[in-house]
Design a protein around this motif. Structure first.
Motif, PDB file in Angstrom:
ATOM      1  N   LYS A 154       0.756  -1.350  -0.258  1.00 23.47           N
ATOM      2  CA  LYS A 154      -0.138   0.183  -0.193  1.00 23.47           C
ATOM      3  C   LYS A 154       0.750   1.384  -0.203  1.00 23.47           C
ATOM      4  O   LYS A 154       0.691   2.253  -0.755  1.00 23.47           O
ATOM      5  N   PHE A 155       1.853   0.679   1.171  1.00 23.51           N
ATOM      6  CA  PHE A 155       2.683   2.422   1.133  1.00 23.51           C
ATOM      7  C   PHE A 155       4.080   2.847  -0.119  1.00 23.51           C
ATOM      8  O   PHE A 155       4.314   3.398   0.110  1.00 23.51           O
ATOM      9  N   ILE A 156       4.873   1.415   0.056  1.00 25.10           N
ATOM     10  CA  ILE A 156       5.667   1.441  -0.317  1.00 25.10           C
ATOM     11  C   ILE A 156       6.086   0.688  -1.518  1.00 25.10           C
ATOM     12  O   ILE A 156       6.679   1.161  -2.599  1.00 25.10           O
ATOM     13  N   SER A 157       5.388  -0.397  -2.534  1.00 25.72           N
ATOM     14  CA  SER A 157       5.210  -0.390  -3.672  1.00 25.72           C
ATOM     15  C   SER A 157       4.471  -1.754  -3.895  1.00 25.72           C
ATOM     16  O   SER A 157       4.825  -2.860  -3.316  1.00 25.72           O
ATOM     17  N   PRO A 158       3.960  -1.611  -5.284  1.00 26.57           N
ATOM     18  CA  PRO A 158       2.952  -2.781  -4.827  1.00 26.57           C
ATOM     19  C   PRO A 158       3.831  -4.226  -5.288  1.00 26.57           C
ATOM     20  O   PRO A 158       3.707  -5.409  -5.767  1.00 26.57           O
ATOM     21  N   ASN A 159       5.027  -4.071  -6.334  1.00 29.01           N
ATOM     22  CA  ASN A 159       5.890  -5.194  -6.459  1.00 29.01           C
ATOM     23  C   ASN A 159       7.118  -5.367  -5.536  1.00 29.01           C
ATOM     24  O   ASN A 159       7.694  -4.630  -4.788  1.00 29.01           O
ATOM     25  N   LEU A 160       6.913  -6.641  -5.094  1.00 32.92           N
ATOM     26  CA  LEU A 160       7.967  -6.997  -3.591  1.00 32.92           C
ATOM     27  C   LEU A 160       9.228  -7.249  -4.510  1.00 32.92           C
ATOM     28  O   LEU A 160      10.324  -7.588  -3.661  1.00 32.92           O
ATOM     29  N   GLU A 161       9.346  -7.362  -5.759  1.00 29.96           N
ATOM     30  CA  GLU A 161      10.579  -7.780  -6.552  1.00 29.96           C
ATOM     31  C   GLU A 161      11.247  -6.863  -7.927  1.00 29.96           C
ATOM     32  O   GLU A 161      10.846  -7.431  -9.485  1.00 29.96           O
ATOM     33  N   PRO A 162      11.325  -5.398  -7.656  1.00 29.79           N
ATOM     34  CA  PRO A 162      11.213  -4.112  -8.711  1.00 29.79           C
ATOM     35  C   PRO A 162      13.066  -5.103  -9.010  1.00 29.79           C
ATOM     36  O   PRO A 162      13.583  -5.270  -8.786  1.00 29.79           O
ATOM     37  N   VAL A 163      13.035  -3.710 -10.654  1.00 28.91           N
ATOM     38  CA  VAL A 163      14.258  -3.463 -11.445  1.00 28.91           C
ATOM     39  C   VAL A 163      14.359  -2.705 -12.166  1.00 28.91           C
ATOM     40  O   VAL A 163      13.281  -2.329 -12.048  1.00 28.91           O
ATOM     41  N   VAL A 164      15.059  -1.628 -11.303  1.00 26.62           N
ATOM     42  CA  VAL A 164      15.684  -0.844 -12.078  1.00 26.62           C
ATOM     43  C   VAL A 164      17.390  -0.693 -12.519  1.00 26.62           C
ATOM     44  O   VAL A 164      17.781  -1.735 -12.274  1.00 26.62           O
ATOM     45  N   SER A 165      17.568   0.194 -13.718  1.00 27.49           N
ATOM     46  CA  SER A 165      18.253   0.686 -14.740  1.00 27.49           C
ATOM     47  C   SER A 165      18.954   2.059 -14.548  1.00 27.49           C
ATOM     48  O   SER A 165      17.937   2.755 -15.109  1.00 27.49           O
ATOM     49  N   VAL A 166      20.325   2.379 -14.855  1.00 23.34           N
ATOM     50  CA  VAL A 166      20.520   3.307 -15.229  1.00 23.34           C
ATOM     51  C   VAL A 166      21.674   3.478 -16.168  1.00 23.34           C
ATOM     52  O   VAL A 166      22.518   2.474 -16.098  1.00 23.34           O
ATOM     53  N   PRO A 167      21.717   3.974 -17.405  1.00 22.31           N
ATOM     54  CA  PRO A 167      23.086   3.363 -18.012  1.00 22.31           C
ATOM     55  C   PRO A 167      24.422   3.183 -17.044  1.00 22.31           C
ATOM     56  O   PRO A 167      24.825   3.433 -16.148  1.00 22.31           O
ATOM     57  N   GLY A 168      25.051   2.207 -17.683  1.00 26.05           N
ATOM     58  CA  GLY A 168      26.329   0.882 -16.091  1.00 26.05           C
ATOM     59  C   GLY A 168      25.612   0.011 -15.859  1.00 26.05           C
ATOM     60  O   GLY A 168      26.010  -0.203 -15.047  1.00 26.05           O
ATOM     61  N   VAL A 169      24.504  -0.468 -15.029  1.00 25.65           N
ATOM     62  CA  VAL A 169      23.975  -0.709 -14.157  1.00 25.65           C
ATOM     63  C   VAL A 169      22.357  -1.165 -13.883  1.00 25.65           C
ATOM     64  O   VAL A 169      21.697  -0.279 -14.377  1.00 25.65           O
ATOM     65  N   THR A 170      22.502  -2.474 -13.547  1.00 27.81           N
ATOM     66  CA  THR A 170      20.720  -3.100 -13.241  1.00 27.81           C
ATOM     67  C   THR A 170      20.982  -3.986 -12.661  1.00 27.81           C
ATOM     68  O   THR A 170      21.650  -4.354 -12.238  1.00 27.81           O
ATOM     69  N   VAL A 171      19.773  -3.124 -10.888  1.00 26.66           N
ATOM     70  CA  VAL A 171      19.702  -3.404 -10.045  1.00 26.66           C
ATOM     71  C   VAL A 171      18.176  -5.064  -9.843  1.00 26.66           C
ATOM     72  O   VAL A 171      17.219  -3.871 -10.236  1.00 26.66           O
ATOM     73  N   ILE A 172      18.417  -5.630  -9.183  1.00 29.21           N
ATOM     74  CA  ILE A 172      16.736  -6.477  -9.225  1.00 29.21           C
ATOM     75  C   ILE A 172      17.040  -6.962  -8.232  1.00 29.21           C
ATOM     76  O   ILE A 172      17.742  -7.714  -7.668  1.00 29.21           O
ATOM     77  N   GLY A 173      15.824  -6.677  -7.674  1.00 29.90           N
ATOM     78  CA  GLY A 173      15.295  -6.946  -6.360  1.00 29.90           C
ATOM     79  C   GLY A 173      14.984  -8.377  -6.007  1.00 29.90           C
ATOM     80  O   GLY A 173      13.614  -8.374  -7.098  1.00 29.90           O
ATOM     81  N   LEU A 174      14.861  -8.758  -4.927  1.00 25.98           N
ATOM     82  CA  LEU A 174      14.356 -10.074  -4.446  1.00 25.98           C
ATOM     83  C   LEU A 174      13.897 -10.066  -3.308  1.00 25.98           C
ATOM     84  O   LEU A 174      14.365  -9.678  -1.756  1.00 25.98           O
ATOM     85  N   ASN A 175      12.883 -11.175  -3.278  1.00 27.58           N
ATOM     86  CA  ASN A 175      12.158 -10.415  -1.578  1.00 27.58           C
ATOM     87  C   ASN A 175      12.193 -12.217  -1.499  1.00 27.58           C
ATOM     88  O   ASN A 175      12.106 -13.162  -1.709  1.00 27.58           O
ATOM     89  N   THR A 176      13.264 -11.766   0.039  1.00 27.39           N
ATOM     90  CA  THR A 176      13.923 -13.066   0.691  1.00 27.39           C
ATOM     91  C   THR A 176      13.151 -13.121   2.475  1.00 27.39           C
ATOM     92  O   THR A 176      13.143 -13.414   3.321  1.00 27.39           O
TER      93      THR A 176
END
Length: 273
Positions: free
Chosen positions: A97-119
């Motif tokens: 509700k307050f942070i993100s509906p997606n528990l495993e988001p992905v973001v990227s900027v030129p040169g970096v890709t960050v993959i979220g995993l819910n542990t």
């Protein structure tokens, strides 16, 4: 030259230290990091009011940076669905509700890709151990999540630094002498096999920078300490800044100076790409 701010275990609620949070908010607005990565435990008891304050922190950071966040064990209302007795959706209601509906988001900027995993899955048959202290605390990654990460790494630009963001620490803490995550050798081996360069995590409440050797390649593990009054062993609150260029990945820890009311440089390690 991408820069990532890595913070964890903010614990909005009673453990939060307002002057430390304000110092980080000032730092984000001034430094304008490419990505702000938050590796879970934005709340203390998964209460809506705590999530609302975390929402403001993230909203303001998004004015100048991309932000990615994953849940920590404190963000999961595990009592709503212990052992899967009810829908797991109930456990993540406040976070979604307050942070993100997606528990495993992905973001990227030129040169970096960050993959979220819910542990952080609450109490499940997979996370039960003989140690009662592990109830609702231990982290887990399911095979389907590993395959999800593998697909996202393959989808990222070939020259990007590939980063996994998760809550639980896969390397044993110096003071706690505990892994936060189950099956760590298998999981770290899978990360190395799929080409992950950096793992960002928290949970242990003690800052650390590790390099895990594998047969094919090594993995950098950035463990951010807590930013709250719950630090382990009386250590100061801390955060990490990751700077990436064509040849190196630099991880710089900043620790809280109560005398100066700012985060000051601490341990630093630089790794070849």
């Amino acid at each position: 030259m991408p820069r990532l701010l890595h913070v964890s275990d903010l614990h909005f609620g009673r453990p939060a230290v307002p002057e430390q949070i304000e110092a980080i908010e000032t730092l984000i607005q001034r430094e304008r990091y490419d990505i702000v990565a938050i590796s879970g435990d934005v709340s203390q008891r998964a209460r809506f009011g705590e999530f609302q304050r975390a929402h403001v922190f993230i909203r303001d950071a998004r004015r100048v940076s991309k932000v990615i966040c994953v849940p920590g064990n404190h963000d999961v209302a595990w009592w709503e669905a212990p052992l899967g007795l009810r829908s797991s959706d109930r456990m993540y209601e406040g976070y979604r509700k307050f942070i993100s509906p997606n528990l495993e988001p992905v973001v990227s900027v030129p040169g970096v890709t960050v993959i979220g995993l819910n542990t952080s899955h609450g109490i499940t048959l997979r996370t039960i151990t003989w140690n009662m202290r592990d109830l609702s605390v231990i982290g887990d990654l399911r095979p389907s999540q590993i395959e999800y990460a593998r697909a996202e790494v393959a989808r990222a630009p070939v020259d990007d630094v590939k980063v996994i963001l998760m809550h639980h620490n896969p390397v044993k803490g110096e003071l706690s002498q505990r892994h936060g995550l189950k099956h760590t050798p298998r999981i770290l081996g899978a990360f190395a096999d799929m080409g992950v360069d950096v793992v960002l995590c928290g949970h242990d409440h003690q800052e650390a920078i590790h390099y895990v050797e594998h047969t094919r390649r090594g993995t950098i593990v950035s463990t951010a300490g807590t930013v709250s009054n719950r630090s382990r062993g009386g250590r100061p609150s801390s955060l990490n800044v990751i700077t990436i260029d064509d040849r190196h990945i630099d991880v710089q820890t900043f620790v809280w100076s109560a005398a100066d009311n700012v985060f000051v440089p601490g341990p630093n390690r630089c790794f070849p790409r």
